[in-house]
Scaffold this motif. Sequence first.
Motif, PDB file in Angstrom:
ATOM      1  N   ILE A  40     -18.062   9.873 -16.034  1.00  0.00           N
ATOM      2  CA  ILE A  40     -17.180   8.997 -15.256  1.00  0.00           C
ATOM      3  C   ILE A  40     -15.979   8.612 -16.105  1.00  0.00           C
ATOM      4  O   ILE A  40     -16.093   8.469 -17.336  1.00  0.00           O
ATOM      5  N   ASP A  41     -14.814   8.477 -15.467  1.00  0.00           N
ATOM      6  CA  ASP A  41     -13.628   8.035 -16.191  1.00  0.00           C
ATOM      7  C   ASP A  41     -13.815   6.604 -16.688  1.00  0.00           C
ATOM      8  O   ASP A  41     -14.494   5.783 -16.040  1.00  0.00           O
ATOM      9  N   LEU A  42     -13.180   6.303 -17.792  1.00  0.00           N
ATOM     10  CA  LEU A  42     -13.333   4.986 -18.409  1.00  0.00           C
ATOM     11  C   LEU A  42     -12.861   3.873 -17.468  1.00  0.00           C
ATOM     12  O   LEU A  42     -13.511   2.828 -17.348  1.00  0.00           O
ATOM     13  N   ALA A  43     -11.729   4.080 -16.801  1.00  0.00           N
ATOM     14  CA  ALA A  43     -11.198   3.052 -15.898  1.00  0.00           C
ATOM     15  C   ALA A  43     -12.117   2.850 -14.693  1.00  0.00           C
ATOM     16  O   ALA A  43     -12.284   1.715 -14.213  1.00  0.00           O
ATOM     17  N   GLN A  44     -12.708   3.925 -14.178  1.00  0.00           N
ATOM     18  CA  GLN A  44     -13.650   3.784 -13.068  1.00  0.00           C
ATOM     19  C   GLN A  44     -14.875   2.989 -13.494  1.00  0.00           C
ATOM     20  O   GLN A  44     -15.358   2.124 -12.757  1.00  0.00           O
ATOM     21  N   ALA A  45     -15.382   3.287 -14.683  1.00  0.00           N
ATOM     22  CA  ALA A  45     -16.545   2.558 -15.185  1.00  0.00           C
ATOM     23  C   ALA A  45     -16.226   1.075 -15.361  1.00  0.00           C
ATOM     24  O   ALA A  45     -17.018   0.204 -14.984  1.00  0.00           O
ATOM     25  N   ALA A  46     -15.046   0.785 -15.925  1.00  0.00           N
ATOM     26  CA  ALA A  46     -14.649  -0.607 -16.127  1.00  0.00           C
ATOM     27  C   ALA A  46     -14.511  -1.336 -14.795  1.00  0.00           C
ATOM     28  O   ALA A  46     -14.939  -2.491 -14.645  1.00  0.00           O
ATOM     29  N   THR A  47     -13.927  -0.666 -13.802  1.00  0.00           N
ATOM     30  CA  THR A  47     -13.746  -1.282 -12.490  1.00  0.00           C
ATOM     31  C   THR A  47     -15.079  -1.619 -11.842  1.00  0.00           C
ATOM     32  O   THR A  47     -15.292  -2.736 -11.345  1.00  0.00           O
ATOM     33  N   LEU A  48     -15.998  -0.666 -11.850  1.00  0.00           N
ATOM     34  CA  LEU A  48     -17.306  -0.904 -11.236  1.00  0.00           C
ATOM     35  C   LEU A  48     -18.083  -1.988 -11.979  1.00  0.00           C
ATOM     36  O   LEU A  48     -18.883  -2.717 -11.367  1.00  0.00           O
ATOM     37  N   SER A  49     -17.843  -2.118 -13.275  1.00  0.00           N
ATOM     38  CA  SER A  49     -18.565  -3.150 -14.034  1.00  0.00           C
ATOM     39  C   SER A  49     -18.164  -4.556 -13.613  1.00  0.00           C
ATOM     40  O   SER A  49     -18.927  -5.505 -13.813  1.00  0.00           O
ATOM     41  N   TYR A  50     -16.957  -4.695 -13.002  1.00  0.00           N
ATOM     42  CA  TYR A  50     -16.529  -6.016 -12.548  1.00  0.00           C
ATOM     43  C   TYR A  50     -17.361  -6.515 -11.368  1.00  0.00           C
ATOM     44  O   TYR A  50     -17.292  -7.706 -11.025  1.00  0.00           O
ATOM     45  N   THR A  51     -18.143  -5.643 -10.736  1.00  0.00           N
ATOM     46  CA  THR A  51     -19.013  -6.100  -9.647  1.00  0.00           C
ATOM     47  C   THR A  51     -20.105  -7.033 -10.169  1.00  0.00           C
ATOM     48  O   THR A  51     -20.789  -7.678  -9.382  1.00  0.00           O
ATOM     49  N   GLU A  52     -20.257  -7.100 -11.480  1.00  0.00           N
ATOM     50  CA  GLU A  52     -21.221  -8.035 -12.073  1.00  0.00           C
ATOM     51  C   GLU A  52     -20.990  -9.453 -11.567  1.00  0.00           C
ATOM     52  O   GLU A  52     -21.944 -10.186 -11.276  1.00  0.00           O
TER      53      GLU A  52
END
Length: 292
Positions: A102-114
Amino acid sequence: MSADAENTSIYRLAPPAVVLMLAAVFGFALIEAMAKGLSGAFPPGEITFFRMAFGALPPLVFLIIKARGLPDLRTSKPLGHAARALSFVFSFFLFVAALPFIDLAQAATLSYTEVLMIGPLSRLLLKERITRPYLLAAPLGFIGTVLVLDPTSSAMPLGAGALVLLSALFGALGVVQVRRLGATEEPAVIAFYLSVIASGIALLSLPFGWKVPAAGDLALLFLIGLIGGTAQLVMTAAFKRTAAAALHPFVYTGLIWAAFFGWLFFGESLSGMTVMGAVIIIAAAAIMSRSK
């Protein structure tokens, strides 16, 4: 002071706190980029171990300096620390496991669902009330998540997105556990026990494909832990100076760094769907943070 004045004052920003928060977010984004760079060569459990083992050094040094000698590390909540560490290990392990796909920005974005997951977990485990802003933010967050995952595209395996979402879930569990610990435990003590216990848990993955790192890789693994532990302390210092609700929007600068590091080190680019999803998820998370 009037109620309106009190409500306004919690959002006033102390410049040093903003600088500290921006530095902490940069640190977290940097270790995620380094972890992605190592994720193809080392198993997630090994990277997680080094993140936690060396991450214990900054809080320990801080406590020694504060105590001017051996610090008092006694705790009345050992099981709480263990639960917090277990949540963090799973969260970081799953995040690193997803990074090769996964792209780094995609991973970071999805992590904000925390942030969106903390509400129902707090209701379930702490019996806290779910607010009206959460009822607005949750559907927005879901829409943003679907856009980032983009089921119509084959660019990102859905399994990788699912790993990051599971990582966010365990991260939210860890936040809820910190709320329980924070009433009686000092933040640096929480960070120290997190690192020590979590490194012990991550060490259990030793039989599953660990590799002996070369000198350069070992230096990167050391830096992941050292920067991660330092960033945690710096973020704690920022929250001591200004209300969390005022600082929370600066957390999203991590997406800028993730996109930059992804482009710089891995040749990644942002898709339109990822950008739209990121805007919606950040908006939903901002609604949540302002409602606290």
